[in-house]
Design an enzyme around this catalytic site. Structure first.
Site, short mmCIF file in Angstrom:
data_model
loop_
_atom_site.label_atom_id
_atom_site.label_comp_id
_atom_site.label_asym_id
_atom_site.label_seq_id
_atom_site.Cartn_x
_atom_site.Cartn_y
_atom_site.Cartn_z
N LEU A 19 0.86 -1.18 0.00
CA LEU A 19 0.00 0.00 0.00
C LEU A 19 0.90 1.23 0.00
O LEU A 19 1.77 1.37 0.86
CB LEU A 19 -0.92 0.00 1.22
CG LEU A 19 -2.00 1.09 1.31
CD1 LEU A 19 -3.14 0.63 2.22
CD2 LEU A 19 -1.45 2.42 1.84
N ILE A 20 0.70 2.11 -0.97
CA ILE A 20 1.51 3.32 -1.11
C ILE A 20 0.60 4.54 -1.06
O ILE A 20 -0.43 4.58 -1.76
CB ILE A 20 2.30 3.33 -2.44
CG1 ILE A 20 3.12 2.04 -2.59
CG2 ILE A 20 3.20 4.56 -2.53
CD1 ILE A 20 3.86 1.93 -3.92
N SER A 24 -0.79 10.20 -6.65
CA SER A 24 -1.36 10.91 -7.80
C SER A 24 -0.29 11.56 -8.66
O SER A 24 -0.53 11.89 -9.83
CB SER A 24 -2.38 11.96 -7.35
OG SER A 24 -1.75 12.95 -6.55
N SER A 25 0.91 11.76 -8.11
CA SER A 25 1.99 12.41 -8.86
C SER A 25 3.33 12.11 -8.19
O SER A 25 3.39 11.49 -7.13
CB SER A 25 1.76 13.93 -8.93
OG SER A 25 1.82 14.50 -7.63
N GLY A 26 4.39 12.57 -8.84
CA GLY A 26 5.71 12.57 -8.23
C GLY A 26 6.24 11.21 -7.83
O GLY A 26 6.06 10.21 -8.52
N ILE A 27 6.93 11.18 -6.69
CA ILE A 27 7.57 9.95 -6.23
C ILE A 27 6.55 8.85 -6.01
O ILE A 27 6.80 7.68 -6.32
CB ILE A 27 8.36 10.21 -4.92
CG1 ILE A 27 9.51 11.18 -5.17
CG2 ILE A 27 8.91 8.90 -4.35
CD1 ILE A 27 10.25 11.60 -3.91
N GLY A 28 5.40 9.18 -5.46
CA GLY A 28 4.38 8.18 -5.19
C GLY A 28 3.90 7.49 -6.44
O GLY A 28 3.76 6.25 -6.49
N SER A 152 12.77 13.04 3.99
CA SER A 152 13.44 14.08 3.21
C SER A 152 14.80 14.29 3.83
O SER A 152 15.00 13.99 5.01
CB SER A 152 12.63 15.38 3.27
OG SER A 152 13.37 16.48 2.79
N TYR A 165 7.71 22.23 7.90
CA TYR A 165 7.96 21.02 7.12
C TYR A 165 9.07 20.19 7.75
O TYR A 165 8.92 18.98 7.95
CB TYR A 165 8.31 21.41 5.69
CG TYR A 165 8.65 20.24 4.80
CD1 TYR A 165 7.66 19.43 4.28
CD2 TYR A 165 9.98 19.96 4.45
CE1 TYR A 165 7.97 18.35 3.45
CE2 TYR A 165 10.30 18.91 3.62
CZ TYR A 165 9.29 18.11 3.13
OH TYR A 165 9.60 17.05 2.30
#
Length: 292
Positions: A19-20, A24-28, A152, A165
């Protein structure tokens, strides 16, 4: 949400399930497609499944659409987390891995943006990770599974105008570093993945209105302007999402994961600065230079 036909776990369920979040975009998105290419049944989750077209198209182009299952999951909603994990376990007969990837950036300094930004950033980047990890752990114990969390380099080195962040990412790193030896006693492996700059929609999703930020920055405006200029240059030389996702897949498939994984040579060198900096002066000299 895709409609899949599921057999017993002893037959087609021998395909491991991951499960990730935040796909919807990027690394995922890149990690979801790559995990499917590596043979995993990939439950690709996102808060708004109306944004799943890019993922579905990428999965189809890679020839793995049958291994990518889109589900709605809002990591800031405990009910959404619980119901999604329960659905996956019911449909798949178990869960073998979780990749905590969903996150949100926030640029600003505390005197100017106040507490609302701190709390909202912490909800997505920290409490959402804790919530999903807690829900998944009983099932990961049963499968001898693993938890991989995308943090990060900002979870190791505090960065100017990223107080909220970085605080959230520091919290995630502390949580996972503390959890790892405890989870290991029950057969669950835990790792954190630390990207540096990644050329993805994450930067766009921060929704920076630079003129407005500078207008509201007061005495911090010169430093903020220098920081933004330096940051935009660094993202011009960033990793691709696919490059940043590759170590996640390596961790999924390795017999034993290291706890801390950087996604590039630059990230390794950057993190090494902190690990060797006992009094903090090297980090302060480094990040202070970004503001001049």
């Amino acid at each position: 949400m895709c409609v899949c036909t599921h057999k017993s776990r002893e037959t087609s369920m021998s395909t491991k399930t991951v499960l990730i979040t935040g796909t919807s975009s990027g690394i995922g998105l890149a990690a979801a497609v790559a995990a499917a290419q590596a043979g995993w049944h990939t439950v690709a989750t996102m808060r708004d499944t109306a944004k799943a077209d890019a993922l579905r198209e990428a999965a189809a182009e890679a020839g793995v659409a049958d291994l990518v299952q889109v589900k709605r999951l809002d990591v800031t909603d405990a009910g959404s987390v619980a119901s999604c994990v329960a659905e996956v376990v019911a449909e798949r007969g178990g869960l073998d891995a979780v990749v905590n990837n969903a996150g949100a950036g926030f640029v600003g300094t505390i005197e100017q943006h106040g507490m609302e930004g701190v709390r909202s950033t912490m909800e997505v980047n920290y409490f959402g990770v804790v919530e999903l990890t807690k829900a998944a752990l009983p099932h990961l114990r049963a499968s001898g599974g693993r938890v991989i969390t995308v943090t990060s380099v900002g979870g190791m080195i505090g960065q100017p105008f990223n107080e909220s962040y970085c605080a959230a990412k520091f919290a995630v790193e502390g949580f996972m570093e503390s959890l790892a030896p405890v989870a290991a006693t029950t057969g669950v492996q835990v790792a954190v993945v630390e990207p540096g700059a990644v050329a993805s929609e994450f930067v766009t999703n921060v929704r920076l209105d630079v003129p407005a930020l500078l207008a509201e920055a007061g005495p911090y405006a010169p430093a903020l302007k220098a920081y933004i200029e330096r940051t935009m240059q660094s993202f011009g030389n960033a990793q691709t999402s696919q490059e940043a996702a590759a170590p996640i897949i390596a961790a999924l498939t390795a017999e034993t994961m290291p706890f801390r994984i950087q996604t590039s040579d630059w990230a390794r060198e950057f993190v090494a600065t902190k690990l060797a900096d006992l009094d903090g002066s090297a980090v302060q000299d480094l990040t202070g230079g970004w503001l001049r």
